[in-house]
Write an enzyme that holds these catalytic residues in place. Sequence first.
Site, mmCIF file in Angstrom:
data_model
loop_
_atom_site.group_PDB
_atom_site.id
_atom_site.type_symbol
_atom_site.label_atom_id
_atom_site.label_comp_id
_atom_site.label_asym_id
_atom_site.label_seq_id
_atom_site.Cartn_x
_atom_site.Cartn_y
_atom_site.Cartn_z
ATOM 1 N N ASP A 21 -1.120 -7.422 -0.962
ATOM 2 C CA ASP A 21 -2.401 -6.975 -1.526
ATOM 3 C C ASP A 21 -2.678 -5.494 -1.237
ATOM 4 O OD1 ASP A 21 -5.107 -7.602 -2.583
ATOM 5 O OD2 ASP A 21 -5.702 -7.045 -0.543
ATOM 6 N N LYS A 182 -10.761 10.147 5.163
ATOM 7 C CA LYS A 182 -11.768 10.522 4.164
ATOM 8 C C LYS A 182 -12.088 12.009 4.263
ATOM 9 C CE LYS A 182 -13.937 6.019 3.751
ATOM 10 N NZ LYS A 182 -13.794 5.811 2.317
ATOM 11 N N HIS A 240 -13.175 1.419 12.829
ATOM 12 C CA HIS A 240 -13.786 2.437 11.959
ATOM 13 C C HIS A 240 -15.038 3.065 12.569
ATOM 14 C CE1 HIS A 240 -10.941 1.030 9.127
ATOM 15 N NE2 HIS A 240 -11.598 -0.020 8.718
HETATM 16 P P1 NAP Z 1 -0.594 -9.860 2.127
HETATM 17 O O1 NAP Z 1 -1.186 -9.693 0.769
HETATM 18 O O2 NAP Z 1 -0.558 -11.218 2.731
HETATM 19 O O3 NAP Z 1 0.879 -9.280 2.063
HETATM 20 C C1 NAP Z 1 1.809 -9.463 3.092
HETATM 21 C C2 NAP Z 1 3.140 -8.852 2.674
HETATM 22 O O4 NAP Z 1 4.092 -9.081 3.707
HETATM 23 C C3 NAP Z 1 3.698 -9.416 1.405
HETATM 24 O O5 NAP Z 1 4.353 -8.408 0.669
HETATM 25 C C4 NAP Z 1 4.747 -10.429 1.920
HETATM 26 O O6 NAP Z 1 5.679 -10.610 0.924
HETATM 27 C C5 NAP Z 1 5.262 -9.670 3.141
HETATM 28 N N1 NAP Z 1 5.850 -10.537 4.155
HETATM 29 C C6 NAP Z 1 5.296 -11.627 4.740
HETATM 30 N N2 NAP Z 1 6.145 -12.162 5.635
HETATM 31 C C7 NAP Z 1 7.267 -11.406 5.625
HETATM 32 C C8 NAP Z 1 8.500 -11.445 6.324
HETATM 33 N N3 NAP Z 1 8.783 -12.410 7.229
HETATM 34 N N4 NAP Z 1 9.409 -10.486 6.066
HETATM 35 C C9 NAP Z 1 9.157 -9.507 5.163
HETATM 36 N N5 NAP Z 1 8.011 -9.430 4.471
HETATM 37 C C10 NAP Z 1 7.071 -10.361 4.693
HETATM 38 O O7 NAP Z 1 -1.294 -8.921 3.188
HETATM 39 P P2 NAP Z 1 -2.080 -7.553 2.927
HETATM 40 O O8 NAP Z 1 -3.494 -7.885 2.604
HETATM 41 O O9 NAP Z 1 -1.328 -6.717 1.964
HETATM 42 O O10 NAP Z 1 -2.085 -6.921 4.371
HETATM 43 C C11 NAP Z 1 -0.970 -6.280 4.942
HETATM 44 C C12 NAP Z 1 -1.394 -5.640 6.263
HETATM 45 O O11 NAP Z 1 -2.410 -4.679 6.000
HETATM 46 C C13 NAP Z 1 -2.022 -6.636 7.239
HETATM 47 O O12 NAP Z 1 -1.733 -6.211 8.559
HETATM 48 C C14 NAP Z 1 -3.518 -6.476 6.980
HETATM 49 O O13 NAP Z 1 -4.285 -6.829 8.098
HETATM 50 C C15 NAP Z 1 -3.584 -4.991 6.718
HETATM 51 N N6 NAP Z 1 -4.742 -4.589 5.919
HETATM 52 C C16 NAP Z 1 -4.965 -5.120 4.698
HETATM 53 C C17 NAP Z 1 -6.064 -4.697 3.961
HETATM 54 C C18 NAP Z 1 -6.324 -5.236 2.576
HETATM 55 O O14 NAP Z 1 -7.337 -4.840 1.995
HETATM 56 N N7 NAP Z 1 -5.495 -6.078 2.032
HETATM 57 C C19 NAP Z 1 -6.941 -3.735 4.489
HETATM 58 C C20 NAP Z 1 -6.660 -3.187 5.743
HETATM 59 C C21 NAP Z 1 -5.567 -3.629 6.444
HETATM 60 P P3 NAP Z 1 6.638 -11.894 0.839
HETATM 61 O O15 NAP Z 1 5.772 -13.099 0.950
HETATM 62 O O16 NAP Z 1 7.326 -11.716 -0.479
HETATM 63 O O17 NAP Z 1 7.575 -11.762 1.963
#
Ligand code: NAP
EC number: 1.1.1.49
Length: 484
Positions: A21, A182, A240
Amino acid sequence: MVSRVIPVEPFDLVVFGGTGDLARRKILPALYRRFLAGQMGETSRVIGAARSVMDAAGYRDFVRAAIDEFDPVSAGDEGALAAFLERLSYVAVDATGDTGWDRLAGEVGSGRIRAFYFSVGPRLFGALAERLHEYGMADSDSRIVVEKPFGRDLASARELNRVLAQHFHEHQIYRIDHYLGKETVQNLMAVRFGNMLFEPLWNSQYVDHIQITVAESVGVGGRGDYYDRAGAMRDMMQNHLMQLLCLIAMEPPAKFDPDAVRDEKLKVIRALDPVAPDNVVRGQYEADGDKPDYRAQVGDPESTTESFVALKAHVSNWRWAGTPFYLRTGKRLKDRASEIAVVFKETPHSIFGEDAGRHRNILTIRLQPNEGIELGVTIKEPGPGGMRLVDVPLDMTFAEALGPDSADFPDAYERLIMDVIRGNQTLFMRGDEVEAAWAWTDPIIEGWEERGDAPKPYDSGSAGPDDALMLMHRDGRRWREIKP
Ligand code: NAP
């Protein structure tokens, strides 16, 4: 005025979690905009990596759809988008296994900057660092970028720092807090340290109090699972709002360089007093028409996680003793609006008589929406009829002062990713800062758990629970209205 684009050296950026995401919404559109600005030169490349199996063409389709959705304006330039997509490839890897790693090692170029963005859950940080080392990708100049949350308490943050330190030096680790990217946050430092005007007044003798608000109008949405394990204190306050407090409260660093700035921020965190239970309020939003309440949204009718937190903090040092910092953040509030307000003391005496009222100057740093800085000053209301005073804003919104192009600055992710490539850590959190922030936050959360405190319900679309209003009322102060 056209914003200057500073060239960066050629790079290969691997986005672990490249199908997730955050990658879709922020990282990939930000990279495309830097490509459009000319910062990816002739040869820099982006490599998506996750477990899902797909080829480069499949990944390009995926990225095209993400940019179409999240930056439709930039996506309109078909030729440029196609050229950007040519720079993308994809490798299926499992962070916890050996699949794909040889291929990835072959794909990442040498003789160029290598950066690895860990856009995956923190439980995978250690495994990724280990694999990068094992497959020879962690050279002494490579960089890793880690997303929040950096731990959920002091012990887990320490463990993450320890695990990363096994294969990377601190100068290679970029802990992202996108608030620091920012434009206005950096402008805050320019205003503070680039002018003679403010610094002499920047202390408890002249500043009555400081308010920091990060208000969101949306609820937890699709991130309920994660959010319910974190809550507003861990998700927002510990990082933040704490970072914003540091930038306001820190002493002038000797130089605008990474360690000078981060040393000063760390001193602020260490000077924070523990927060007494009656100086912190947590809340949870209620239903709003057909929008479910917090508990229904996270699927746990018993959840005691807070979607709102407000607190009064004291920085116990010579500069700030006696000036409270009021911080609040929450979801489903009245509006999406984030700002810092430095509220100066009233004039000591009114020469215009009490009818004219006594006024305060307020310096407002707006973070979103409409980034900008505004200073409220008191002037005479124009016209006859005696001396009536009014407060008017001296607006330092960039577009007004510097022309419309000046508002066209890179967003936080664009700036921060380019800082990683440049090797500039000024706007990233150092390991000891993160640990100190948890050391301050942990006792607050532990206190809630020990006492069994439940969050107070608040109406969606309000300014949070009444107790949060009381936090200021009882000090004879008021929160500023939450408005964009
Ligand atoms: P997400 O949508 O659940 O995406 C997770 C990613 O990791 C997917 O691409 C998944 O793809 C991959 N993944 C999971 N297990 C894996 C493994 N064993 N090996 C390799 N790849 C793997 O999570 P997200 O929301 O993008 O968040 C990612 C990070 O950013 C987290 O730490 C979250 O706390 C942080 N974050 C997110 C946001 C936000 O708005 N989304 C904001 C601030 C911080 P596959 O399933 O294809 O492996």
